[in-house]
Design a protein around this motif. Structure first.
Motif, PDB file in Angstrom:
ATOM      1  N   ASP A  35      43.342  50.637 -44.570  1.00 57.12           N
ATOM      2  CA  ASP A  35      42.782  49.966 -43.400  1.00 57.12           C
ATOM      3  C   ASP A  35      41.356  50.470 -43.161  1.00 57.12           C
ATOM      4  O   ASP A  35      41.021  51.598 -43.521  1.00 57.12           O
ATOM      5  CB  ASP A  35      43.654  50.261 -42.176  1.00 57.12           C
ATOM      6  CG  ASP A  35      45.025  49.623 -42.276  1.00 57.12           C
ATOM      7  OD1 ASP A  35      45.130  48.593 -42.950  1.00 57.12           O
ATOM      8  OD2 ASP A  35      45.987  50.166 -41.705  1.00 57.12           O
ATOM      9  N   GLY A  38      42.590  46.652 -45.955  1.00 52.25           N
ATOM     10  CA  GLY A  38      43.960  46.177 -46.179  1.00 52.25           C
ATOM     11  C   GLY A  38      44.147  45.346 -47.419  1.00 52.25           C
ATOM     12  O   GLY A  38      45.019  44.467 -47.447  1.00 52.25           O
ATOM     13  N   ARG A  45      47.711  45.197 -45.030  1.00 47.33           N
ATOM     14  CA  ARG A  45      47.116  45.532 -43.731  1.00 47.33           C
ATOM     15  C   ARG A  45      48.114  46.311 -42.866  1.00 47.33           C
ATOM     16  O   ARG A  45      49.277  45.931 -42.733  1.00 47.33           O
ATOM     17  CB  ARG A  45      46.684  44.255 -43.022  1.00 47.33           C
ATOM     18  CG  ARG A  45      46.041  44.486 -41.660  1.00 47.33           C
ATOM     19  CD  ARG A  45      45.593  43.172 -41.061  1.00 47.33           C
ATOM     20  NE  ARG A  45      44.427  42.624 -41.750  1.00 47.33           N
ATOM     21  CZ  ARG A  45      43.981  41.374 -41.575  1.00 47.33           C
ATOM     22  NH1 ARG A  45      44.633  40.545 -40.788  1.00 47.33           N
ATOM     23  NH2 ARG A  45      42.904  40.976 -42.206  1.00 47.33           N
TER      24      ARG A  45
END
Length: 714
Positions: A35, A38, A45
């Motif tokens: 992240d 992602g 993600r």
């Protein structure tokens, strides 16, 4: 309010989150998977935020990543590898072939190898030769390696669980699917439902909701599923019912749950995006032939992309990759019976002097006095479109006296817009009754199929008689109207002659009225640009207008009807919309099928295909017929508005002008806005001005109202 089904990318992401919660030894390795990025397609993600020690962003080394995953599995852990693009799995092939798959059985005891390699694959995104391939076929037959493919029917959690527990495995994810929504509760759309055969990782069996039995069973992996559904709609319009089978696991395939369905079909076809040669479809065909050869009516038809790299330019990419229209066309051509668009629906009935036979509902004039009687099975000129009453015989595919089997290609006819192939309606020996180059009218005799070889060719006398009759009937133009030697002339080609016939009939027969509205288009144009970036499809104003027109069908069904007689309108079951296409060599109006049920990206693909076919003048009559309403696209900048005609027996045609800049007052401040003029030509016998304006306002609202725009695009 019922929540919409998740998109495939959301279903994959949820499956990974669930697996990480359930399995403390599970790791995920890949490039740029942390992240906030992602992953390239956002499948991972949120994972690194919740499980930072088990989600590892790696250097750019697909072989290294996959080797580490194999080592984790040998040490007792579990691993999922994300290839940024499936094309790069070729760099990990050695690790998959010589380490991970062999480690299962080469140490004496069977070793668990809980490794799944995820591979985003496929084209239709304009990513070019090294980022658009479907490499599934290259991993077929590797011992101990299972292959899966995501689909809108199958829960990816079940695929990942089975892949890890029975590993090693590869999960192929078609990139175009990421933005599509999952199907659920056995519903595909208003025309199709589905059921899972063989459990959650078995087969999705897609069937028409009316329960029609299958003429064709089309097998395809999940990435091709939407194209297969489109092809099934096209085939239904042409008289063929297609069932679709989508597997969760590609290899090794379990055919047991679907063998009886395959055995009962007239034709079995396999469609996939891989390039031809050594394909997954060939593996399926080999197993089907081995298991049920005695019950098959024809060999399995294999459909794949062209033997080519995948180009970057969208129109060239579309020409290489397997599309819905090609699937439908090749199935139609291979089907085991003549089809309505290629042969008369029923043989012509030989008539006596006092009567005439009919072909496909069209009257046939009695033979001229002194004509030879019709013998054998006659082959008459079918009605190929609404524009023409006569066609040109281009070429015969067999010689006089040749034996033809039912369904064999017989003759090629040229209409004003297309070239159509006519199939033999029965078996017999060919007796030609219309010469190449001659013009034949609907219902006239093309040939006969005899039980015995003809004693002598009948063509010469017949052709001479027809020519003499036409010559005698042809009016002689006054000599004063003939151009002199120095006169400059422009001769209309057959395509323009066909257009002339259509517009002449429209102006003569249809009492047309016209209405127009102006719609602000800034919001829809901005949303379409975003959608194009998200899907890789070139989605623009024409696609949006087609969808907006289709969305108005439930409220205005009679505008989509056809006039049967002075008091009867036949309403359309599906929204099939004709669109004008002119590539400089003639005006065509091909038909987009079932527009209400299909995405903007699907419609964009068809429009691109139509533009290429217009450029090459290669439409079939089937693609140019059957529309319930037409749209005239004139979206070049600066076009104020266009007043269209009405294509009888349709009742309406919508016109779309080009984008124009207007200055409007917003809270008293002049601001610029992009506007487009929408027009509607309508048959005043059926449609009144009130309905016409209300219809245009409904289409305009769908294009600029925020809430309706979201529904239209999604």
């Amino acid at each position: 309010m019922t929540r919409p089904a998740p998109r495939v990318v959301e279903a994959l992401n949820a499956a990974l989150h669930r697996l990480f919660e359930e399995r403390s030894s599970l790791h995920l390795l890949g490039e740029d998977v942390l992240d906030p990025y992602g992953g390239a397609f956002k499948v991972t993600r949120g994972l690194s935020t919740r499980h930072p020690e088990r989600v590892l962003s790696t250097p750019i080394s697909e072989a290294g990543i996959t080797g580490v995953a194999g080592g984790l599995a040998l040490a007792g852990d579990q691993a999922i590898v994300e290839m940024m693009f499936g094309d790069f799995a070729a760099l990990a092939f050695d690790q998959l072939l010589n380490l991970i798959s062999k480690s299962v059985t080469m140490y004496g005891d069977r070793m668990p190898m809980p490794v799944v390699v995820r591979c985003p694959v496929g084209g239709n995104r304009g990513y070019g030769p090294t980022h658009s391939q479907s490499l599934q076929k290259h991993f077929l037959g590797v011992p101990n390696l299972a292959l899966y493919e995501t689909s809108p029917f199958h829960d990816p959690y079940a695929q990942l669980v089975e892949g890890l527990d029975g590993g090693p495995a590869m999960l192929f994810e078609d990139k175009v699917l990421y933005a599509q929504r999952m199907f659920r509760d056995g519903v595909v759309d208003e025309h199709h439902g589905y059921a899972l055969l063989g459990g959650p990782t078995g087969w999705a069996h897609v069937t028409p909701v009316d329960g029609a039995a299958a003429d064709v069973v089309l097998i395809c992996p999940g990435g091709t599923a939407h194209r297969a559904l489109h092809a099934a709609r096209l085939l239904r319009a042409r008289g063929l019912v297609a069932h679709i089978l989508v597997p969760a696991r590609l290899y090794p395939p379990d055919l047991e749950p679907v063998l009886s369905l395959l055995a009962d079909a007239r034709l079995v076809a396999v469609a996939e995006e891989s390039t031809e040669g050594g394909t997954w479809g060939a593996e399926i065909a080999a197993q089907v032939h081995t298991r049920i050869w005695a019950r098959l009516r024809a060999p399995v038809l294999l459909l794949s992309s062209a033997d080519s790299v995948v180009p970057t330019a969208p129109h060239l990419e579309a020409g290489v990759l397997l599309g819905a229209v090609r699937i439908a066309d090749e199935i139609e051509a291979t089907a085991a019976r003549p089809l309505p668009l290629h042969a008369p629906a029923a043989p012509l009935v030989a008539a006596g002097p006092e009567t005439a036979g009919t072909v496909a509902g069209e009257p046939r004039a009695a033979e001229p006095e002194g004509a030879e009687p019709v013998v054998g099975v006659p082959v008459a000129v079918p009605k190929l479109n609404n524009n023409d009453t006569a066609y040109v015989v281009l070429q015969w595919f067999a010689d006089e006296g040749a034996h033809m089997d039912e369904g064999d290609p017989l003759v090629e006819l040229e209409t004003s817009k297309a070239v159509e192939e006519i199939a033999a309606p029965a078996a017999g020996y060919l007796r030609v009754r219309a010469a190449e180059g001659s013009e034949v009218g609907v219902g006239e005799l093309l040939a006969e199929l005899l039980t015995e070889p003809p004693a002598a060719p009948a063509l010469t006398a017949s052709a001479e008689r027809v020519a003499a009759l036409r010559s005698a009937a042809a009016p002689v133009a006054p000599s004063a109207q003939e151009p002199g030697p120095a006169a400059r002339t422009h001769v209309l080609d057959r395509a323009q002659q066909g257009t002339a016939a259509v517009v002449t009939r429209a102006h003569r027969e249809v009492p047309v009225a016209f209405a127009a509205v102006e719609v602000t288009a800034d919001a829809v144009l901005a949303r379409l640009r975003t959608l194009s970036d998200e899907t890789g499809a070139e989605v623009g104003l024409p696609e949006a207008v087609v969808k907006a027109v289709a969305a108005a069908h439930p409220a205005f069904p009679h505008l989509f009807g056809t006039l049967v007689d002075e008091r009867t309108v036949r309403l359309a079951d599906t929204v099939d919309i004709g669109v004008t296409v002119d590539a400089g060599n003639g005006l065509y109006i091909p038909v987009l099928r079932d527009c209400a049920a299909r995405s903007l990206a699907d419609i964009s693909d068809d429009l691109m295909d139509f533009r290429m076919k217009a450029l090459r003048a290669e439409f079939t009559a089937g693609e140019l017929s059957g529309g319930s309403l037409s749209v005239s696209l004139n979206t070049e900048p600066g076009v104020l508005f266009v007043q269209p005609i009405v294509m009888a027996p349709q009742l309406c045609m919508v016109s779309v002008g080009g984008p124009l800049t207007r200055f409007v007052l917003t809270d008293g401040v002049p601001t610029s806005a992009t506007v487009v003029t929408l027009g509607l030509a309508y048959d005043h016998r059926v449609v009144n001005g009130r309905d016409a304006v209300a219809f245009l306002r409904a289409v305009a609202d769908a294009l600029h109202d925020a809430e309706q725009l979201v529904k239209l695009v999604d």
